[in-house]
Design a protein around this motif. Structure first.
Motif, PDB file in Angstrom:
ATOM      1  N   ARG A 355       0.839  -1.210   0.000  1.00  0.00           N
ATOM      2  CA  ARG A 355       0.000   0.000   0.000  1.00  0.00           C
ATOM      3  C   ARG A 355       0.874   1.260   0.000  1.00  0.00           C
ATOM      4  O   ARG A 355       0.587   2.232  -0.715  1.00  0.00           O
ATOM      5  N   GLU A 356       1.937   1.238   0.801  1.00  0.00           N
ATOM      6  CA  GLU A 356       2.841   2.393   0.841  1.00  0.00           C
ATOM      7  C   GLU A 356       3.520   2.604  -0.514  1.00  0.00           C
ATOM      8  O   GLU A 356       3.706   3.736  -0.973  1.00  0.00           O
ATOM      9  N   LYS A 357       3.895   1.491  -1.169  1.00  0.00           N
ATOM     10  CA  LYS A 357       4.527   1.601  -2.482  1.00  0.00           C
ATOM     11  C   LYS A 357       3.529   2.127  -3.519  1.00  0.00           C
ATOM     12  O   LYS A 357       3.885   2.930  -4.399  1.00  0.00           O
ATOM     13  N   GLU A 360       3.255   5.756  -3.128  1.00  0.00           N
ATOM     14  CA  GLU A 360       4.452   6.402  -3.675  1.00  0.00           C
ATOM     15  C   GLU A 360       4.326   6.615  -5.179  1.00  0.00           C
ATOM     16  O   GLU A 360       4.790   7.628  -5.721  1.00  0.00           O
ATOM     17  N   TYR A 361       3.682   5.670  -5.870  1.00  0.00           N
ATOM     18  CA  TYR A 361       3.510   5.753  -7.316  1.00  0.00           C
ATOM     19  C   TYR A 361       2.174   6.380  -7.723  1.00  0.00           C
ATOM     20  O   TYR A 361       1.873   6.464  -8.925  1.00  0.00           O
ATOM     21  N   GLY A 362       1.365   6.782  -6.762  1.00  0.00           N
ATOM     22  CA  GLY A 362       0.070   7.372  -7.076  1.00  0.00           C
ATOM     23  C   GLY A 362      -0.967   6.358  -7.500  1.00  0.00           C
ATOM     24  O   GLY A 362      -1.912   6.688  -8.226  1.00  0.00           O
ATOM     25  N   LEU A 363      -0.812   5.112  -7.064  1.00  0.00           N
ATOM     26  CA  LEU A 363      -1.753   4.043  -7.399  1.00  0.00           C
ATOM     27  C   LEU A 363      -2.742   3.817  -6.268  1.00  0.00           C
ATOM     28  O   LEU A 363      -2.526   4.271  -5.136  1.00  0.00           O
ATOM     29  N   ASP A 364      -3.819   3.102  -6.571  1.00  0.00           N
ATOM     30  CA  ASP A 364      -4.767   2.708  -5.545  1.00  0.00           C
ATOM     31  C   ASP A 364      -5.207   1.272  -5.811  1.00  0.00           C
ATOM     32  O   ASP A 364      -4.591   0.562  -6.622  1.00  0.00           O
ATOM     33  N   ALA A 365      -6.292   0.826  -5.151  1.00  0.00           N
ATOM     34  CA  ALA A 365      -6.721  -0.566  -5.241  1.00  0.00           C
ATOM     35  C   ALA A 365      -7.090  -0.978  -6.660  1.00  0.00           C
ATOM     36  O   ALA A 365      -7.118  -2.174  -6.973  1.00  0.00           O
ATOM     37  N   ARG A 366      -7.361  -0.035  -7.551  1.00  0.00           N
ATOM     38  CA  ARG A 366      -7.725  -0.380  -8.920  1.00  0.00           C
ATOM     39  C   ARG A 366      -6.574  -1.055  -9.669  1.00  0.00           C
ATOM     40  O   ARG A 366      -6.783  -1.730 -10.677  1.00  0.00           O
ATOM     41  N   ILE A 371      -6.064  -9.253 -11.419  1.00  0.00           N
ATOM     42  CA  ILE A 371      -5.096 -10.079 -10.698  1.00  0.00           C
ATOM     43  C   ILE A 371      -5.796 -10.799  -9.551  1.00  0.00           C
ATOM     44  O   ILE A 371      -6.583 -10.183  -8.814  1.00  0.00           O
ATOM     45  N   LYS A 372      -5.540 -12.089  -9.413  1.00  0.00           N
ATOM     46  CA  LYS A 372      -6.116 -12.836  -8.294  1.00  0.00           C
ATOM     47  C   LYS A 372      -5.295 -12.546  -7.033  1.00  0.00           C
ATOM     48  O   LYS A 372      -4.063 -12.484  -7.084  1.00  0.00           O
ATOM     49  N   PHE A 387      -8.370  -1.746   2.393  1.00  0.00           N
ATOM     50  CA  PHE A 387      -7.673  -1.112   1.275  1.00  0.00           C
ATOM     51  C   PHE A 387      -8.561  -1.066   0.031  1.00  0.00           C
ATOM     52  O   PHE A 387      -8.261  -0.368  -0.933  1.00  0.00           O
ATOM     53  N   GLY A 388      -9.659  -1.813   0.051  1.00  0.00           N
ATOM     54  CA  GLY A 388     -10.565  -1.861  -1.080  1.00  0.00           C
ATOM     55  C   GLY A 388     -10.396  -3.091  -1.954  1.00  0.00           C
ATOM     56  O   GLY A 388     -10.868  -3.113  -3.091  1.00  0.00           O
ATOM     57  N   VAL A 389      -9.716  -4.115  -1.430  1.00  0.00           N
ATOM     58  CA  VAL A 389      -9.442  -5.329  -2.200  1.00  0.00           C
ATOM     59  C   VAL A 389     -10.079  -6.523  -1.492  1.00  0.00           C
ATOM     60  O   VAL A 389      -9.805  -6.764  -0.315  1.00  0.00           O
TER      61      VAL A 389
END
Length: 564
Positions: A355-357, A360-366, A371-372, A387-389
């Motif tokens: 989640r921290e990474k 850092e890259y501006g990503l989220d649960a999407r 991916i399984k 986290f939304g997953v």
């Protein structure tokens, strides 16, 4: 009653008649008088929790603050009322400030104020005076009732206030009751609930006997009611002083502790023996050391509290980023570009590292789309859901790497377009999962997502409690927690009950000279807590069968002799 007196503020209030017609000002704030109950935070109402979450300013008595603080939103100003000195918003010392003045000042400034008192606001004379002052000035307020001490403590002590035949119940504030009050309740056959102190119980009993109550009238005395420090003694009006002296609480420094005394035939000890549900919990009052951080131990500590224990979290492992983050960076980029069919999380810390990474890259649960996702257990799955997953795979049996492998599907080139698994883990993780996945036909990118290092030693007081037998039990959830706890704090005292999550952890404990008393039937922290509760229940049953006084393990440690 609230320990705060508001005589100065009351003197100011008389200048304005509370009966005068007042038009509320739109610039004024709003005040909620909130009852925090007798001490158990679980007794707060839903309305109270909602009010605390919306408050701009919290003004609370010390006893009430301990109950409500977990529900105060970040950024709320919280002046904590204390004897001799108060804390102003932001924590700066402000000298002796009257609670009523703080409430009025904040409300005039347009703030949403919560004034929290122990018990119920309707039983607090100062709170009532404050409400009249607000009404006189046109400031709106509301009252969120709380459970009164007399009612809540009696219920937790297993002391019924009324039976099917009915009967009156009288509530008496011992310190303020006059001779007329004692004469009335003494001459009646009502159940009397007295708010008093331990050292004043004998005087209360004497007044009731002098007013006409029989010396053999049953009586119960409870201190620290509704908390895991609760203690209750049963006696009669004529024997209560002797009972408290034999229990060595009188005379002592405990004499000024607040107490609830219940007097009457309906509070007979025979009924309490059957109704004392709270103090008969299997781990009631046990101080249990949990060698985990508060975040990791949340569900485990909550379960221990349900058994009556007092959990104390002491982290033995600290989590740090990997020394070389490039491998993790490449794996996360591969996750986004479709390199993996699966990602497997074997710990809460692994989820946090990803989640921290992502952040850092501006990503989220999407980024997990397509991916399984596998989680090693329910706690890891819960953190993923936050986290939304939603995990696609959680072990149906044992919550471990072995359990995960039992449910993991073998690689099938027809149904699986990609044969690779991303496995973010600790630097000291075992190879069990990797070897099992390879055997099932998968390629595994085993990536160090975080490092585990030995935590800093706990405070000296905690170290002394560990070595000196101040804890009743220790829960070891892995071999590393055994090694690290002994390394940073010393070996637990031999009276402390040692509970281990499995055979490997038990062997490590024994190698360090510890006697293992409890082992979980399956490698799960929740099963470990349940096994400890069953151990505590068995000890309780054995003591009752033998007619012995039940003592916690820490109460059986040898006492040091005092020097003459």
């Amino acid at each position: 009653m609230s320990p705060i007196t508001a005589r100065t503020a009351q003197a100011k209030r008389v200048r304005t008649s509370p009966t005068a017609a007042v038009t509320p000002s739109s610039s004024y704030g709003h005040v909620t008088f909130l009852g925090a109950g007798p001490g158990d935070p679980g007794l707060l109402t839903l309305r109270a929790v909602d009010a605390l979450a919306q408050a701009d300013v919290l003004i609370a008595d010390p006893e009430a603050y301990e109950v409500v603080r977990a529900h105060v939103r970040a950024g709320t100003d919280a002046p904590l009322q204390a004897t001799g000195a108060d804390l102003a918003p932001g924590g700066a010392a402000a000298g002796t400030v009257d609670a009523a003045d703080l409430v009025m000042r904040a409300a005039r400034g347009g703030k949403r104020v919560v004034r929290a008192v122990a018990g119920d606001p309707g039983m607090d004379a100062d709170a009532t005076a404050d409400m009249l002052a607000l009404a006189a000035e046109g400031i709106t307020f509301e009252v969120v009732p709380g459970i009164a001490h007399g009612v809540g403590v009696a219920a937790y002590a297993g002391v019924p206030l009324r039976d099917p035949e009915g009967g009156d119940v009288r509530f008496v504030d011992g310190p303020t009751a006059d001779d007329r009050c004692w004469t009335e309740v003494g001459a009646s056959d009502a159940t009397v609930v007295v708010s008093t102190t331990l050292e004043a119980v004998a005087v209360t009993a004497g007044r009731l006997i002098a007013a006409g109550r029989k010396p053999d009238t049953p009586l119960s005395v409870t201190v620290a009611g509704t908390t895991t420090r609760q203690r209750t003694w049963t006696a009669t009006l004529g024997t209560v002083e002797r009972t408290l002296k034999s229990a060595k609480v009188l005379p002592s420094a405990e004499g000024d502790r607040p107490a609830i005394a219940v007097v009457g035939e309906r509070s007979a000890p025979a009924q309490r023996d059957q109704l004392a549900w709270f103090e008969s919990k299997p781990l009631f009052g046990w101080k249990v050391l949990v060698p985990r951080t508060k975040e990791q131990a949340a569900s485990l500590s909550e379960q221990l509290r349900s058994y009556g224990a007092v959990p104390s979290e002491v982290p033995t492992i600290a989590v740090e980023p990997p020394r070389t983050p490039q491998q993790m960076d490449r794996a996360v980029k591969g996750l986004v570009t479709g390199r993996y069919e699966w990602i497997a999380f074997t710990s809460v810390n692994a989820v946090k590292a990803i989640r921290e990474k992502f952040e850092e890259y501006g990503l989220d649960a999407r980024a997990f789309a397509g991916i399984k996702v596998a989680a090693v257990g329910e706690q890891t799955a819960r953190v993923l859901q936050e986290f939304g997953v939603r995990p696609d795979l959680v072990p149906s049996g044992e919550q471990s790497a072995a359990g995960l492998l039992e449910d993991w599907p073998p690689y099938d080139p027809v149904f699986d377009p990609i044969d690779r698994v991303f496995l973010p883990r600790a630097d000291i993780a075992t190879e069990t999962l990797v070897a099992g996945l390879v055997e099932l036909g998968w390629e595994v990118d085993d990536v160090t997502a975080y490092r585990t290092v030995r935590a800093s030693p706990p405070p000296a007081e905690t170290r002394e409690a560990i070595k000196g037998g101040g804890f009743d039990a220790v829960l070891f959830t892995s071999s590393s927690t055994v090694r690290n706890l002994v390394g940073i704090a010393g070996k637990p005292h031999n009276v402390t009950v040692i509970a281990c999550i499995g055979p490997a952890t038990a062997r490590t404990a024994e190698e360090h000279g510890l006697r293992v008393d409890v082992m979980a039937p399956e490698p799960s922290v929740l099963a470990l807590a349940e096994a400890l509760a069953q151990y505590g229940a068995a000890r309780r049953a054995a003591a009752i069968d033998a007619g012995e006084v039940l003592k916690r393990p820490s109460e059986k440690r040898p006492q040091r002799r005092r020097r003459a």
